[in-house]
Design an enzyme around this catalytic site. Structure first.
Site, short mmCIF file in Angstrom:
data_model
loop_
_atom_site.label_atom_id
_atom_site.label_comp_id
_atom_site.label_asym_id
_atom_site.label_seq_id
_atom_site.Cartn_x
_atom_site.Cartn_y
_atom_site.Cartn_z
N ASP A 139 -5.61 -1.74 -1.92
CA ASP A 139 -6.33 -2.53 -0.81
C ASP A 139 -7.53 -1.53 -0.63
OD1 ASP A 139 -6.52 -4.30 1.77
OD2 ASP A 139 -7.00 -2.29 2.14
N GLU B 27 -5.04 -3.75 -7.11
CA GLU B 27 -5.04 -2.48 -7.83
C GLU B 27 -5.30 -1.35 -6.55
OE1 GLU B 27 -4.95 -0.53 -10.37
OE2 GLU B 27 -4.36 -2.16 -11.75
N ARG C 123 -35.53 -24.62 -8.39
CA ARG C 123 -35.54 -25.78 -6.98
C ARG C 123 -36.51 -25.21 -6.21
NH1 ARG C 123 -34.11 -28.96 -3.33
NH2 ARG C 123 -31.96 -29.52 -3.22
N SER D 13 0.90 -1.19 -0.05
CA SER D 13 0.11 0.06 -0.10
C SER D 13 0.75 1.26 0.04
CB SER D 13 -0.93 0.00 1.22
OG SER D 13 -1.81 -1.19 1.17
N GLY E 194 -25.67 -27.32 -2.25
CA GLY E 194 -24.78 -27.99 -2.62
C GLY E 194 -24.27 -27.97 -4.11
#
Lengths: 646, 646
Positions: free
Chosen positions: B429, B427, B314, B148, B404
């Site tokens: 933190d 690029e 689902r 940094s 799952g």
């Protein structure tokens, strides 16, 4: 503000305190982990097929030492100590998690099903070889189309009166067994959950022992298996799908502890109610959830140990000419690591209580009453949910807090995070588990624990007066305890001194739980009174249902922590635990301060005071942070090796 | 409560609206992604070395089509359109992200440094072959000990007067270049950031072109490279470490757009102040941050497209005898997916504004004033931070929401999540980036953007009266706008109707930003007035600094969304966007309601009303959810293929 003495931590003593009853088992497990430390590197470097074989080899070696069989009866080569088996499993979470999960599949799920759902004939036939890991098996419950609602599984086991066999079949692809550990390669036998049909009548889901491979590993006729392929993590475990095409097994292969079919096709069970029967069977498998929760908490300890150590070496910015600051001296970095650190300690003690209760119930020589069993199942569900979410979030935060170094697989976050990720899903999806917890609370376990489905719960609660719900449930006991501590208004409590009073903290946790539960009951009733569809009623207050359950479990966690501190002799280690407990409880209140303010239980001034105290506690923890992670006793070999190029 | 018409979404029209100016570029990129769809499978199945070569091959093929060079000048084989290059890059995030990041390394970082920091001699020498991906290079800035705080890099470039060369050296392991993409295998040239030393005097960090491999890929003398090995994700990119042992390069290899060294060793620069010079150089590289933020937002779109589709197939639980409920009909599931969906739309439009500003500044024929450049850098930093965090959280939530099935690599969450994970780190933190944003706001960009470090900022702000800070900064403009909308008390606003008024929403966002910024200024001053160490002062209010920056960026995001809606003609698609915008702004207020209540800007009744309205908006979005993800235009080949065993 309390004037904490700044404690000097006695690390070995704190480790011993954390290790609890099973300190020797845990130390022995640590030794085995170190012996097998090479597997951590193998996990990064081997291809999938080789790594699966490597993991199998380690599991077999561990089985040979007795490490994995502690929970089985002595006459079958086990250790006869359930608590020890949980402690061993939890500690194994410091190491490679494919090994851990394969152990869980073989000895917990497969072995547990034989032990708990089978009778002596099954024990004689299977336990000794499976404890030695000679007979590998799998636990075939989940289907592609049915994970959470296992009562609605599609696989069928039809009783053929003529041949006195069960005929196992997979009616369609949504009923294929899926994500089944050991299925893709190593299992020779499957415990298959299927709808038992006798003479066209369905008797609900039962478990059957079904051989799927011969001794050379070749699939048996009628069994089709497909590899689940690469997964986010746990690639040392061979998960797969299974289809059954009229596979026949003898009548004796029904695991018949709770129900049986006579030769002439008569269904018999001591438990009349089919729902109750099914959930009694499932309830015996509670150990799996206890183990997963404990493993998740321990995986968090590894991540925190690495991240705290990194933050004490890595520097960033600083006074010109002078040294740069250590990462851990930044206030935000302290919050990022110490809040999960405190919560890890809290969950550790909650898990200790849970594992103790599990041991007591399953080692009892007399029949344990059903309410106690249901309460255990509820506690296991809740602790598993909070523990596994905690692991996912904590490991991720630790990875980010180590920047680019955290992204390298050598530094362990890769495996920790990828392998534990599915913990929030398997052994019960966390949201579903918290719904079960809420259901238990709202109905006061008046039915078997998974018995009522969501809509059943809506109807059940709607059928009572709200007062009755509150009267009949766990809620009213809380109310009594709260009244002693929390006066009507905020004013009385609007002084900072009280924030560190455990009675105040507990009262706040209990008040939240009570208020949320009562609120859910009211909303369910209101919806049904307004003639809404029960599904719609449930959908609309689902997040409240889950919020109430979470509040309940967090209260249990805080109680466990406070109780543990009360049982700890005076001294610096106790002071350190008090710091952590305060940080856990106040940061939990801080995170939910919006809710407390909305409900008139927290003034804005006091909410701000809580945030200040959280910062304050972080600064007090800063000098002992390394000791607090070292006390977890994560072997050095399990921690990162090249964080700083050293 | 507003009576929204339930809109019928015109999906192709909404896609076109989202694609914006560069609809053709985006469609062409989609076509290329589909052509290369096989790489998604290769990523799961190939070993690391093979996959790296495969990714290189794809990058070279793409370079051959002009796909990756759109931002370079036409005379060197580029497309001469910066906006188009951003649009192409963003869209590539629907596909394999190792390809994306390798493209970013080669053309964005390496090519960008040559283009922006070099002069015509460098352009002539390097641009054409690098645009064709014949000359592969790397961007060697980060060191193991310095990520940094790049002004404090340890690598040294000493000017040797005698030979008229620079001598590049790595003084110790903490100064080795680390995590450098293309370094482990493919780069022949590195742009190396090093402390320039002339006659014993340091002139600060500058960039040098340093050959590291010959044409056969053999390392050159004095260059040592180590592979970073396996990473959480992006394993198709060959990251590595580099040490330089007195490696000599000609004087001309200094990228000398902003500073030069004469043959006789005289240092020359048009920018007097060394801090300002350094951050002017860095500022020219802002495109990388813009691209990463945009890519992260688009990766979120892929995850949401898959998860919404899954939740519409689902089923889970339900009325006995009837169909089970679709997952997406559960209230909690709606919250889990629709809140990030709304935020994805919001960030998309914010990114569109940012990319437009980038294009304007970097395509301007006249000199752009420094303040505009600083504001662009700040906006890029903030959008990158929010966009990449959003991607991490959203992809994770989508994975969990698919249970799952979400854990299987075939269903894409594995790669999406693992590959994007480091976006929050590289690029810049994210926390450091938000500190830069806050610094810019607090100092009104009175210094070069990165110029003042944390402690410099503390001293700067402490040197002013708080009123002056508020007067001089962006804050006072906000205050004026808020006054028009938010009266003194809550009472006036305590009616639900106002919640959906964009003026109210904006006023709340602005008030929060203003209040947080002023609060930070006050706390910094108070600390310094109390003679605290500036490092301690900063540490203690670091989370407030970052909170203020986040509030600022979220306000920009909301403004971008509201502006875009204002520019959209009436019709159902506009109604849909209004729904999403309301959900974004109200869920943001809900998430921060604790803060608003603490600061007297929200009553508890109104806070509850906001939560109700969020639920309400989710139910309204439910019928159009599939359309809203389809409108992202994620090619079907980029979505999961085997979620339900079909």
């Amino acid at each position: 503000m309390a004037d904490y003495r700044q404690p000097v931590v006695d690390v070995p003593a704190l480790t011993t305190l954390l290790d609890g009853t099973y300190v020797e088992v845990r130390n022995l497990t640590r030794k085995r982990l170190v012996e097998h430390a090479q597997i951590l590197q193998d996990a990064r470097e081997m291809d999938r097929e080789d790594f699966r074989e490597r993991v199998l080899q380690v599991v077999k070696e561990l089985a040979g030492t007795g490490q994995t069989g502690m929970g089985f009866p002595v006459q079958y080569g086990g250790g006869g100590d359930i608590g020890a088996s949980v402690a061993a499993f939890e500690t194994m979470a410091f190491g490679d998690l494919s090994v851990l999960v394969k152990v869980g599949v073989q000895f917990g799920l497969f072995g547990g099903a034989i032990l708990q759902l089978g009778t002596q004939q099954h024990h004689e036939a299977y336990l000794a070889p499976l404890v030695r890991a000679e007979l590998m098996g799998c636990f075939a419950m989940t289907e592609t189309g049915h994970g959470s609602n296992v009562q609605a599984l599609g696989t069928v086991a039809r009783y053929d009166l003529e041949s006195r066999e069960f005929v196992i079949s997979t009616p369609d692809d949504s009923a294929r067994k899926d994500y089944i550990g050991n299925a893709a390669r190593h299992a020779r036998v499957a415990v298959v959950f299927a709808q038992l049909e006798i003479g066209g009548t369905s008797e609900g889901v039962h478990a059957f022992v079904v051989p799927i491979r011969d001794e050379h590993g070749e699939l048996l006729p009628g069994v089709r298996v497909e590899d689940d392929g690469r997964k986010i993590g746990l690639n040392g475990v061979d998960n797969g799908r299974i289809w059954f095409d009229d596979v026949r097994v003898p009548r004796e292969n029904l695991l018949n502890r709770y129900a049986d079919v006579t030769e002439t096709g008569v269904y018999e069970s001591a438990i009349e109610n089919p729902d109750r029967r099914f959930f009694t069977m499932l309830g015996t498998l509670v150990q799996g959830r206890v183990c997963v929760g404990g493993a998740a908490i321990n995986a968090s300890k590894v991540a925190l140990s690495i991240a705290v150590r990194y933050a004490l070496e890595r520097r960033q910015f600083g006074n010109p000419g002078g040294d740069e600051e250590l990462l851990l001296d930044y206030g935000l970095h302290q919050r990022r690591l110490f809040l999960p650190l405190a919560r890890t300690y809290a969950l550790h003690f909650a898990q200790e209580v849970l594992a103790g209760q599990l041991h007591a119930v399953f080692s009892a020589t007399e029949e344990v009453d059903e309410r106690t069993r249901r309460a255990l199942e509820s506690r296991a569900a809740g602790t598993k949910a909070l523990g596994t979410w905690h692991a996912s979030r904590t490991i991720q935060e630790c990875r980010e807090a180590c920047g680019g170094a955290g992204y390298l697989s050598a530094n362990r976050f890769d495996a920790l995070r990828a392998d534990t990720d599915v913990f929030t899903t398997f052994e019960g999806d966390n949201h579903i588990l918290l719904q079960l917890v809420a259901k238990g609370l709202l109905t006061d376990y008046s039915s078997s624990f998974g018995e009522l489905d969501q809509l059943g719960m809506v109807r059940f609660v709607a059928g009572l007066a709200v007062e009755t719900v509150i009267e009949r449930t766990a809620v009213h006991k809380l109310l009594e305890r709260i009244k002693d501590v929390l006066p009507g208004g905020d004013e009385t409590w609007d002084q900072e001194a009280g924030l560190l009073d455990p009675a105040y903290q507990l009262a706040m946790f209990r008040w939240r739980e009570e208020h949320m539960l009562a609120g859910v009951a009211r909303r369910l009733k209101r919806g049904m009174d307004a003639d809404m569809d029960p599904a719609e009623v449930f959908s609309r207050c689902q997040d409240h249902v889950i919020g109430a359950a979470r509040a309940h479990v967090e209260r249990l966690v805080l109680e466990a922590f406070i109780d543990r501190i009360a049982a700890t002799p005076d001294g610096d280690n106790r002071v350190a635990l008090v710091l952590l407990c305060d940080l856990f409880s106040l940061s939990t209140l801080e995170a939910d301060r919006g809710w407390f303010m909305e409900h008139g239980r927290l003034s804005s001034a006091r909410a701000k005071a809580i945030s200040r105290e959280v910062d304050n506690l972080c600064r007090k923890i800063r000098p002992i942070a390394l000791d607090l992670v070292d006390a977890f006793g994560v072997p050095a070999e399990m921690q990162a090796v090249e964080m700083l190029g050293g």
